[in-house]
Design a protein around this motif. Structure first.
Motif, PDB file in Angstrom:
ATOM      1  N   TYR A 125       0.839  -1.208   0.000  1.00  0.00           N
ATOM      2  CA  TYR A 125       0.000   0.000   0.000  1.00  0.00           C
ATOM      3  C   TYR A 125       0.870   1.252   0.000  1.00  0.00           C
ATOM      4  O   TYR A 125       0.599   2.212  -0.728  1.00  0.00           O
ATOM      5  CB  TYR A 125      -0.941   0.003   1.206  1.00  0.00           C
ATOM      6  N   ARG A 126       1.925   1.248   0.815  1.00  0.00           N
ATOM      7  CA  ARG A 126       2.806   2.426   0.845  1.00  0.00           C
ATOM      8  C   ARG A 126       3.444   2.680  -0.513  1.00  0.00           C
ATOM      9  O   ARG A 126       3.613   3.838  -0.919  1.00  0.00           O
ATOM     10  CB  ARG A 126       3.912   2.246   1.902  1.00  0.00           C
ATOM     11  N   GLU A 127       3.797   1.606  -1.200  1.00  0.00           N
ATOM     12  CA  GLU A 127       4.453   1.738  -2.499  1.00  0.00           C
ATOM     13  C   GLU A 127       3.470   1.882  -3.654  1.00  0.00           C
ATOM     14  O   GLU A 127       3.882   1.942  -4.819  1.00  0.00           O
ATOM     15  CB  GLU A 127       5.352   0.518  -2.732  1.00  0.00           C
ATOM     16  N   LYS A 128       2.176   1.920  -3.331  1.00  0.00           N
ATOM     17  CA  LYS A 128       1.107   2.102  -4.329  1.00  0.00           C
ATOM     18  C   LYS A 128       0.939   0.901  -5.265  1.00  0.00           C
ATOM     19  O   LYS A 128       0.309   1.023  -6.326  1.00  0.00           O
ATOM     20  CB  LYS A 128       1.334   3.373  -5.159  1.00  0.00           C
ATOM     21  N   THR A 129       1.503  -0.248  -4.864  1.00  0.00           N
ATOM     22  CA  THR A 129       1.174  -1.475  -5.590  1.00  0.00           C
ATOM     23  C   THR A 129      -0.307  -1.773  -5.423  1.00  0.00           C
ATOM     24  O   THR A 129      -0.989  -2.192  -6.370  1.00  0.00           O
ATOM     25  CB  THR A 129       2.005  -2.653  -5.060  1.00  0.00           C
TER      26      THR A 129
END
Length: 237
Positions: A125-129
């Protein structure tokens, strides 16, 4: 009353074995679809869980809605064999949140430990995957029974708790003026492990819940016969 059963459901005293057992395909499909209103079921896509490989497409639908039975509640970092959450996402949720559930199952099957799985999903989620839906939408959860962690004590319960979950990433109870007194009759915000997976919850009304329990009696009987842990608790009043 079903409301009392939903609110005060008894936690089952079952061993938290980590091995997921495969449900009979016909029963799992019927159970997954029960999360939808009946008029929507024929057009929905359905995935079934193969405990050795992950979710597999059983039927391709036409409505954009996707249904399955979730067996891994990654946000609790605790693998159990007795989690059963039938749910259906609309098109927006099927493109976003559905992937998280499917990946969680696959990563668990391939041996990632519970805490590492939770950390991996949060990292994605943090990496926008992973991303929350970019428009409003709804997850249908009107099945006659489910078994998972739930209010009021955050233990694992078997319960009838028919409801709708409207996508509300980063929303809080404070944003909508909600509080402890809002549960269960009025909207409240539920966070599934991470702010991006927040939902505004509205429980079905008492008459609607009673209708669902009556119309789904055959399914309830099959689920109870399949596993005692899926029998709806009898609450004394």
């Amino acid at each position: 009353m079903l409301l009392a059963a939903a609110t005060l459901a008894v936690a089952g005293a079952y061993a938290a074995d980590t091995t997921i057992e495969q449900m009979p395909p016909r029963l799992e499909m019927q159970y997954a679809l029960s999360a939808l209103p009946p008029a929507m079921r024929d057009q929905a896509t359905v995935y079934l869980l193969d405990p050795k490989s992950g979710y597999q497409l059983k039927r391709k639908g036409t409505s954009g809605v996707t249904c399955l039975v979730e067996r891994t509640a990654w946000e609790h970092a605790d693998f159990r064999s007795d989690i059963y959450v039938p749910l259906c996402y609309d098109a927006a949720g099927s493109k976003t949140y559905l992937k998280v559930i499917m990946d969680a199952a696959a990563l668990r099957i391939h041996g990632l430990p519970p805490a590492a799985l939770k950390a991996e999903i949060e990292k994605r989620y943090r990496e926008k995957t992973y991303q929350a839906p970019d428009k409003p939408g709804v997850s249908y959860m009107v099945a006659p029974v489910m078994r998972t962690w739930m209010l009021p004590d955050w233990q694992v319960h078997t319960m009838p708790m028919q409801h709708l979950m409207f996508y509300a990433p980063n929303l809080t109870d404070q944003d909508i003026g909600s509080g402890p007194s809002s549960f269960p009759g009025y909207p409240f915000v539920f966070k599934e492990g991470i702010q991006e997976q927040s939902y505004m919850i509205q429980l079905a009304g008492e008459a609607e819940r009673a209708r669902i329990m009556t119309e789904e009696k055959l399914l309830l009987d099959e689920l109870c016969a399949y596993r005692e842990m899926l029998c709806v608790p009898q609450i004394q009043h």
